[in-house]
Design a protein around this motif. Structure first.
Motif, mmCIF file in Angstrom:
data_model
loop_
_atom_site.group_PDB
_atom_site.id
_atom_site.type_symbol
_atom_site.label_atom_id
_atom_site.label_comp_id
_atom_site.label_asym_id
_atom_site.label_seq_id
_atom_site.Cartn_x
_atom_site.Cartn_y
_atom_site.Cartn_z
ATOM 1 N N ILE A 573 0.852 -1.189 0.000
ATOM 2 C CA ILE A 573 0.000 0.000 0.000
ATOM 3 C C ILE A 573 0.888 1.238 0.000
ATOM 4 O O ILE A 573 2.033 1.195 0.462
ATOM 5 C CB ILE A 573 -0.942 0.036 1.223
ATOM 6 N N GLU A 574 0.346 2.327 -0.518
ATOM 7 C CA GLU A 574 1.129 3.554 -0.556
ATOM 8 C C GLU A 574 0.183 4.753 -0.675
ATOM 9 O O GLU A 574 -0.787 4.700 -1.433
ATOM 10 C CB GLU A 574 2.097 3.530 -1.737
ATOM 11 N N PRO A 575 0.466 5.819 0.078
ATOM 12 C CA PRO A 575 -0.392 7.012 -0.029
ATOM 13 C C PRO A 575 -0.140 7.747 -1.336
ATOM 14 O O PRO A 575 1.003 7.867 -1.780
ATOM 15 C CB PRO A 575 0.034 7.862 1.177
ATOM 16 N N GLN A 576 -1.198 8.224 -1.942
ATOM 17 C CA GLN A 576 -1.056 8.992 -3.176
ATOM 18 C C GLN A 576 -0.983 10.485 -2.889
ATOM 19 O O GLN A 576 -0.705 11.280 -3.770
ATOM 20 C CB GLN A 576 -2.216 8.694 -4.125
ATOM 21 N N ASN A 577 -1.245 10.850 -1.655
ATOM 22 C CA ASN A 577 -1.090 12.238 -1.248
ATOM 23 C C ASN A 577 -0.718 12.277 0.224
ATOM 24 O O ASN A 577 -0.554 11.223 0.859
ATOM 25 C CB ASN A 577 -2.354 13.048 -1.527
ATOM 26 N N LEU A 578 -0.605 13.478 0.787
ATOM 27 C CA LEU A 578 -0.123 13.618 2.161
ATOM 28 C C LEU A 578 -1.248 13.641 3.192
ATOM 29 O O LEU A 578 -0.969 13.778 4.375
ATOM 30 C CB LEU A 578 0.714 14.910 2.305
ATOM 31 N N TYR A 579 -2.486 13.529 2.759
ATOM 32 C CA TYR A 579 -3.611 13.566 3.699
ATOM 33 C C TYR A 579 -3.467 14.775 4.626
ATOM 34 O O TYR A 579 -3.360 14.665 5.845
ATOM 35 C CB TYR A 579 -3.702 12.263 4.496
ATOM 36 N N LEU A 580 -3.450 15.937 3.993
ATOM 37 C CA LEU A 580 -3.151 17.168 4.716
ATOM 38 C C LEU A 580 -4.314 17.683 5.560
ATOM 39 O O LEU A 580 -4.116 18.559 6.400
ATOM 40 C CB LEU A 580 -2.718 18.252 3.723
ATOM 41 N N SER A 581 -5.509 17.171 5.337
ATOM 42 C CA SER A 581 -6.634 17.614 6.165
ATOM 43 C C SER A 581 -6.346 17.256 7.620
ATOM 44 O O SER A 581 -6.118 16.096 7.956
ATOM 45 C CB SER A 581 -7.930 16.938 5.715
#
Length: 647
Positions: A573-581
C-alpha cells in the motif's frame, strides 16, 4: 595594455588574468582594489555581448540597465528593481545623479545627444563629431552619491560599418564591465540599424581598470570556468529601426516592471523584441516571489523563442546546486548527503518545466529542503536496512534493556508470525520512541510490567482482561522514575485510566478494527474486496478511512502506521497524497514551499496536487508522499537553516 577578443567571455578572461597577475594595489573611495592603468579593450563581435558563464551571465540586470538608460530617466526606483545596490546612490529627490539616461536624451534639459549623433552621421559618414558627452564638469561641483564613470561615447562610420569608442575614467572589471559592454554595444547596434550600416568593432578605453579585493575570489572562479563557446547568445537585431518603436518598448517595459500582466504574444513586434520583453517579464514575475507570479514566469519562459536564452537561465539556476553542494562539502557532510545532487536536480527540473517554488527563492531554503528530503529518504530506508543485519533475540523481549518493537517486528516476520509484527508496529506507532526514554513505555505495556506479555493473541482474545490489568498498571507506571513518556508526535496522550482517551479503549478499538478473524491480513483482504480496490493507492486510502474508529489514532498515527506496514513489506500500500486535512506541520511546510506563506488559503486538494507533481521529479522510489510529508514538516520549522530531526 591592449586586449582583443570576439566574445565578452574571452575578453573578460584575459582582462581578469592580467589584472590579477600584473595589477597594483590601490585604495579608492569604494574600497581596496587591484588596478591596471591605461587599457584598451576591443570586442570584434559586439553581438557576443552576453557572458555564458554562471557567475557573469547577467542578462536580466543588463537589460534592466539598458531600458533605464533608454527611458531617458534617472529615476532610482526604476533601476533598483533590477540592480538593488543602486538604491545606495539615490539622492534626496529620488534620482541617481550619475545615471546616463537623462544625459543621453536630455542633457542639460535640452540636448538629445542620441538624436544629434544620428543626424551627424547621416549628414556625413566620415564625420568625427559624433560624440556624446556623459561626464560633465558640474559633476564635481557637489558631493553626489554617484557620478558617471563614463566620460564620452564616440561613433565612427568607416567602410560602411559603425565603430564605437567608449572612454572611461574608471571601470570595475568584475561588476561594471559586463554591464557597460552590454549596454553600449546594444546602443552601437541600434545606431547601426538606424544608419543602415554594418556593425564594426567596439573599443573600450579605461584609465583605471580594477577588481575590488572583495571580488578577487569570484574573478578567479570565473577564470576557472574555462573558455566558453564563441557563438553569440543574442541574435542580430532586426533591421527595423529601434528608435521607431522605442516609445512602445519603453511603455511595455514599464507595465512589466509595475506588475501589469502583458500578453506579449499579441504585440505587433518581431520575435527579437518579444523575447527581450519575455526575459524582463520572466525576471519581474520570478522576483516577486508570489506563487501566481512564479507560475506565470514559468509559462513566459516556455514561450521564449531563442533557446540560448533558455540555456542562460538554466546556467544561472545551477548556481543554487553548486552552492548547496559546496556548503555540504564545507561541513564535511558529503557522505551523509551523497545523493543530494539528485534531489537538487529533481527540484531544478520541476522549476524549469512547471513553475518556480515560492519558498525556495533564497538559496538557504533550497539547501535546507534538499537536506531534509535526503534525511527523510534515509529514515524510511532505515527500516529496510535493519532487516539486512543480524537482529538479537533480545530485541523481542520487552523485559530486556535493548527491546525494540520495530526490530522485534522483523524477527516475528522472519518466523511468519505476522500478526505479532502488525501489533508491535501499532504499539510503536501509538507510544512512539521518546528522545531520552526510548521504547521503555512501549516495553512496560507490551511486557505486562515484567509479567506475562500482552501479545496479539492474548490481547485480541481478552481485551477486557487488558483493561482490568491496565487499571492497576497505570498506577504502577506513574511511579516509575524517570516518568515514562510518549514520543514527540504522541506527547499529548495520557496514561490515566480515567482519561478521555484511555489506553484500554485505544486497544479495544484497534482489536475491533482488525475484526472477528483476529487476523490482520484477512482484514486488509476484506477491505480490498468490499471496496473493489484496484491498486495500492486505493487500498491505502480505504484502510486510512476505515481506521477512524480507533480512539486517539488521528491523521498522523494512521498515516505513520500504514506507511510502516509498507516499509515492512506487510502490505503493498502507498499514499497517493499527504492527507493534509487536519495536518499542521506538513500542511504549513507545503503551503510555504509552493506559495511562500505557511498559512495560505489554498485548498488541501491543490496542495496535494502540487506535491504529487513535485514527487514525480524527485528520485524517491518508495513512499514518496511520506518522504515529502516528513521532510516538509521538519523543513518548515527552520526553512533557511538545516536542523537535524531524529524522526
Amino acid at each position: 595594455m591592449n586586449f582583443e577578443a570576439a566574445t565578452l567571455d574571452d575578453l573578460m578572461h584575459d582582462v581578469f588574468e592580467h589584472i590579477l597577475n600584473h595589477g597594483h594595489n590601490n585604495n579608492a573611495s569604494k574600497g581596496p582594489n587591484i588596478e591596471v592603468l591605461g587599457c584598451e579593450l576591443r570586442l570584434t563581435n559586439p553581438i557576443a555581448r552576453v557572458s555564458r558563464t554562471e557567475s557573469r551571465g547577467l542578462i536580466f540586470s543588463c537589460l534592466g540597465e539598458l531600458f533605464w538608460y533608454l527611458s531617458g530617466s534617472n529615476d532610482g526606483c526604476h533601476i533598483a528593481k533590477y540592480i538593488p545596490k543602486y538604491g545606495t546612490f539615490v539622492e534626496d529627490d529620488g534620482s541617481i545623479h550619475g545615471g546616463y539616461g537623462k544625459r543621453l536624451f536630455n542633457m542639460h534639459e535640452k540636448y538629445d545627444q542620441i538624436k544629434r549623433v544620428i543626424e551627424q552621421l547621416k549628414i556625413g559618414t566620415g564625420t568625427r563629431k559624433a560624440v556624446i558627452q556623459l561626464f560633465d564638469s558640474s559633476d564635481l561641483a557637489e558631493d553626489y552619491k554617484d557620478i558617471p564613470c563614463t566620460l564620452n561615447l564616440q561613433f565612427v562610420v568607416r567602410n560602411k560599418k559603425l565603430h564605437m569608442f567608449t572612454m572611461m575614467r574608471s571601470n570595475d572589471a568584475y561588476i561594471g564591465l559586463p554591464h557597460d559592454i552590454f549596454v553600449f554595444t546594444m546602443l552601437q547596434e541600434m545606431l547601426a540599424k538606424e544608419l543602415e550600416c554594418g556593425l564594426g568593432i567596439y573599443h573600450h578605453y579605461v584609465a583605471s581598470l580594477h577588481i575590488y579585493n572583495k571580488n578577487i575570489n569570484s574573478a578567479k572562479r570565473f577564470i576557472n570556468e574555462g573558455f566558453q563557446a564563441t557563438d553569440s547568445i543574442m541574435d542580430e537585431m532586426p533591421c527595423i529601426g529601434f528608435f521607431s518603436i522605442r516609445n512602445e518598448l519603453l511603455k511595455f517595459e514599464s507595465e512589466i516592471r509595475h506588475g501589469i500582466d502583458l500578453n506579449i504574444n499579441e504585440l505587433d513586434l518581431c520575435d527579437y523584441w518579444k523575447d527581450i520583453l519575455r526575459l524582463l517579464q520572466f525576471y519581474n514575475k520570478k522576483e516577486s516571489g508570489n506563487f501566481q507570479d512564479l507560475r506565470y514566469a514559468s509559462e513566459v519562459r516556455k514561450k521564449i523563442t531563442n533557446k540560448k536564452y533558455q540555456g542562460l537561465i538554466n546556467n544561472r539556476e545551477r548556481i543554487k546546486k553548486s552552492k548547496a553542494i559546496k556548503k555540504i562539502e564545507g561541513n564535511n557532510m558529503q557522505k551523509r548527503f551523497d545523493n543530494i545532487s539528485d534531489i537538487i536536480s529533481g527540484i531544478e527540473a520541476f522549476e524549469h518545466e512547471q513553475f518556480k517554488l515560492a519558498g525556495l527563492q533564497r538559496v538557504e531554503n533550497y539547501i535546507s529542503l534538499s537536506m531534509q528530503i535526503t534525511d527523510s529518504i534515509r529514515r524510511i530506508r532505515f527500516i529496510e536496512e535493519i532487516n539486512k543485519k543480524h537482529i538479537s533475540e533480545h530485541r523481542k523481549n520487552p523485559h530486556s534493556d535493548i527491546f525494540d518493537p520495530l526490530r522485534a517486528a522483523w524477527l516475528h516476520i522472519r518466523e511468519n508470525n505476522k500478526n505479532e509484527a502488525y501489533w508491535l508496529i501499532f504499539l510503536a506507532t501509538h507510544f512512539g520512541k521518546h528522545k531520552k526514554e526510548g521504547w521503555k513505555l512501549c516495553a512496560d505495556i507490551y511486557g505486562g510490567l515484567g509479567e506475562e506479555l500482552w501479545t496479539w493473541n492474548r490481547v485480541s482474545h481478552n481485551p477486557n482482561d487488558f483493561s482490568l490489568w491496565f487499571r492497576k498498571a497505570s498506577i504502577e507506571i506513574k511511579k516509575n522514575k524517570p516518568q515514562r513518556k510518549f514520543g514527540n508526535h504522541r506527547k499529548y496522550e495520557s496514561l490515566n485510566y480515567n482519561s478521555s482517551r484511555p489506553l484500554q479503549t485505544v486497544v479495544q478499538t484497534y482489536v475491533d478494527w482488525v475484526g472477528v478473524s483476529k487476523d490482520h491480513e484477512t482484514r486488509f483482504l476484506d477491505l480490498s474486496n468490499s471496496n473493489n480496490v484496484n491498486n495500492k493507492y486505493e487500498l491505502f486510502d480505504v484502510a486510512y478511512k476505515s481506521m477512524k474508529g480507533i480512539l486517539s489514532f488521528g491523521r498522523t498515527a494512521k498515516f505513520d502506521y500504514l506507511t510502516m506496514l509498507r516499509k515492512f513489506s506487510l502490505q503493498n500500500i502507498e499514499p497517493q497524497n499527504l492527507y493534509l486535512s487536519g495536518a499542521t506541520g506538513p500542511k504549513r511546510g507545503t503551503s510555504f514551499l509552493f506559495f511562500g506563506n505557511k498559512d495560505s488559503n489554498y485548498s488541501v486538494e491543490e496542495l496535494n496536487q502540487n506535491l504529487n507533481l513535485l514527487a514525480e521529479y524527485l528520485p524517491i522510489d518508495i513512499l514518496s508522499s511520506q518522504v515529502l510529508e516528513d521532510a516538509l514538516c521538519n523543513w518548515q520549522k527552520s526553512p533557511s537553516a538545516y536542523r537535524y530531526f531524529g524522526g
